[in-house]
Design a protein around this motif. Structure first.
Motif, PDB file in Angstrom:
ATOM      1  N   TRP A  31       0.869  -1.236   0.006  1.00  0.00           N
ATOM      2  CA  TRP A  31       0.034   0.191  -0.075  1.00  0.00           C
ATOM      3  C   TRP A  31       0.924   1.285  -0.083  1.00  0.00           C
ATOM      4  CZ3 TRP A  31      -4.396   2.026  -1.020  1.00  0.00           C
ATOM      5  CH2 TRP A  31      -4.830   3.311  -0.472  1.00  0.00           C
ATOM      6  N   CYS A  32       0.710   2.201  -0.947  1.00  0.00           N
ATOM      7  CA  CYS A  32       1.486   3.454  -0.932  1.00  0.00           C
ATOM      8  C   CYS A  32       0.468   4.395  -0.626  1.00  0.00           C
ATOM      9  CB  CYS A  32       1.942   3.548  -2.510  1.00  0.00           C
ATOM     10  SG  CYS A  32       2.784   4.967  -2.599  1.00  0.00           S
ATOM     11  N   ARG A  33       1.037   5.003   0.517  1.00  0.00           N
ATOM     12  CA  ARG A  33       0.007   6.294   0.976  1.00  0.00           C
ATOM     13  C   ARG A  33       0.161   7.615  -0.065  1.00  0.00           C
ATOM     14  NH1 ARG A  33       1.415   8.346   7.019  1.00  0.00           N
ATOM     15  NH2 ARG A  33       0.940   6.156   7.237  1.00  0.00           N
ATOM     16  N   GLY A  34       1.363   7.840  -0.474  1.00  0.00           N
ATOM     17  CA  GLY A  34       1.663   8.898  -1.484  1.00  0.00           C
ATOM     18  C   GLY A  34       0.750   8.783  -2.660  1.00  0.00           C
ATOM     19  N   CYS A  35       0.627   7.377  -3.070  1.00  0.00           N
ATOM     20  CA  CYS A  35      -0.336   7.116  -4.609  1.00  0.00           C
ATOM     21  C   CYS A  35      -1.433   6.839  -4.066  1.00  0.00           C
ATOM     22  CB  CYS A  35       0.469   5.900  -5.335  1.00  0.00           C
ATOM     23  SG  CYS A  35       2.069   6.360  -5.851  1.00  0.00           S
ATOM     24  N   ASN A  36      -1.952   6.487  -2.703  1.00  0.00           N
ATOM     25  CA  ASN A  36      -3.232   6.133  -2.528  1.00  0.00           C
ATOM     26  C   ASN A  36      -3.631   4.864  -3.275  1.00  0.00           C
ATOM     27  OD1 ASN A  36      -5.481   6.520  -0.915  1.00  0.00           O
ATOM     28  ND2 ASN A  36      -6.715   7.701  -2.506  1.00  0.00           N
ATOM     29  N   GLU A  39       8.295  -0.401  -4.533  1.00  0.00           N
ATOM     30  CA  GLU A  39       9.150   0.798  -5.614  1.00  0.00           C
ATOM     31  C   GLU A  39      10.577   0.144  -5.664  1.00  0.00           C
ATOM     32  OE1 GLU A  39      10.411   4.372  -7.272  1.00  0.00           O
ATOM     33  OE2 GLU A  39       8.347   3.624  -7.037  1.00  0.00           O
TER      34      GLU A  39
END
Length: 372
Positions: free
Chosen positions: A157-162, A168
């Motif tokens: 889960w990527c918070r920046g990309c939601n 990465e």
């Protein structure tokens, strides 16, 4: 055993890294044997400007078809000679599962969840990239497509990309094995298939790994196995079997370190550092892993290497004696230079001349310099 001082070692590194501006053609810069790291702030371009005798332009690297931008050491973007890429790919093949685990920065619990070995995780991702990247695509588009092809355990889960997408660091490390390069000068980051990309090889080539370690020691030596492993992005224990044989142990201020044997004469009698250079963040010189050698003073070191948003380094006569930053406003670029101790007037003027070179390299004709 040769015993050298810290000042002698730094003078050697400055010469080896081309900071005396003795090489006119970027392609011939020896530092490209290891690669020139790039970033969103024109790192490679400014590193080049600090080393070239002639002015550098914004197109100096982007338009040089002899070079390619790829995710290589530690998954960081580096410019390399295209002719060096076949060997570079083999040098980035993990020696085994512990090496692969260290490189992809996963925990053992992540590997257990994936259900396959770290090496398989890397090359399964590489095969997906090879299948997807058949034309120029943004990093986000590539990530979306390969995430669909990979097991769920490969994603985070990527918070920046939601959004949930492939890890990465894993994507970066797998891209060159997957036959993909980066399009230089493109925002957002864009991947494209490598021209004449070869077949995917998963076989470790110890000699190729040894050459990378030896090149690190050449440009950042004398240095330790731990330093070299840190540059490669792996654990110290993982370089024991690939440690180069053509190196010699020396003492640097009483500490054990290593240097390629054929560079001992250069270390014994390096040219004296002279002049001023503005080194950008992530410049190869400040990328040396032994930061206490580069800047022994802890307070000053904290100013040079920050956790977030490190400034550039002001190199004066062989020592880092300050930092610098830039801020763009329209067509104007403002430099803010901060000295650790008051500099001589001549050194200040030389630093402002270097700022002019850096501004021109980035395409700014209108610039100003402020001393903090």
């Amino acid at each position: 055993m040769l015993d050298v001082s810290r000042e002698q070692a730094l003078a050697y590194r400055i010469a080896e890294q081309g900071l005396h501006r003795s090489v006119a053609d970027p392609y011939a810069l020896p530092l490209l044997d290891l690669g020139l790291q790039d970033s969103m702030r024109d790192t490679a371009l400014l590193s080049l400007a600090a080393r070239m005798p002639d002015p550098v332009t914004p197109e100096s690297l982007v338009d040089d078809q002899r070079l390619a931008l790829v995710w290589s050491h530690r998954g960081a973007p580096h410019f390399h000679r295209r002719t060096d890429l076949p060997e570079l790919v083999t040098a980035l093949v993990p020696a085994g599962d512990p090496d692969a685990l260290a490189r992809i920065l996963w925990q053992k619990k992540d590997i257990q969840a994936a259900g396959v070995s770290p090496v398989d995780v890397l090359f399964t991702t590489a095969r997906a990239i090879r299948k997807v990247v058949t034309k120029p695509m943004t990093k986000g588009a590539v990530s979306t497509e390969i995430t669909k092809l990979l097991p769920p355990a490969f994603s985070r889960w990527c918070r920046g990309c939601n959004a949930t997408h492939v890890h990465e660091q894993l994507m970066r490390l797998a891209s060159l094995h997957g036959g993909a390069r980066l399009e230089p000068g493109q925002t957002p980051a864009t991947l494209a298939p490598l021209e004449n990309r070869g077949r995917l090889s998963t076989r470790p080539v110890p000699a190729a790994v040894s050459r990378v370690l030896e090149q690190y020691l050449r440009f950042n030596g004398p240095a330790t196995p731990g330093d070299a492993a840190g540059f490669a992005g792996t654990a110290k224990t993982c370089v024991q079997e690939t440690w180069p044989s053509a190196v010699t142990e020396v003492k640097m201020d009483g500490r054990r370190a290593f240097l390629p044997t054929d560079r001992l004469a250069a270390l014994e009698n390096p040219p004296s550092p002279a002049g001023v250079r503005l080194l950008p963040p992530l410049d190869p010189y400040t990328q040396g892993r032994d930061k206490t050698v580069l800047v022994p003073d802890k307070a000053r070191a904290k100013e040079v290497w920050k956790i977030l948003g490190s400034p550039g380094a002001l190199l004066v006569g062989g020592e880092i004696l300050g930092v610098w930053r830039t801020k763009a406003s329209g067509k104007r670029l403002t430099f803010t230079l901060s000295e650790f101790d008051p500099l001589r007037r001549a050194d200040r003027q030389a630093a402002e001349d270097e700022a002019a070179r850096a501004a021109s390299a980035r395409g700014y004709q209108d610039f100003s310099v402020t001393w903090a």
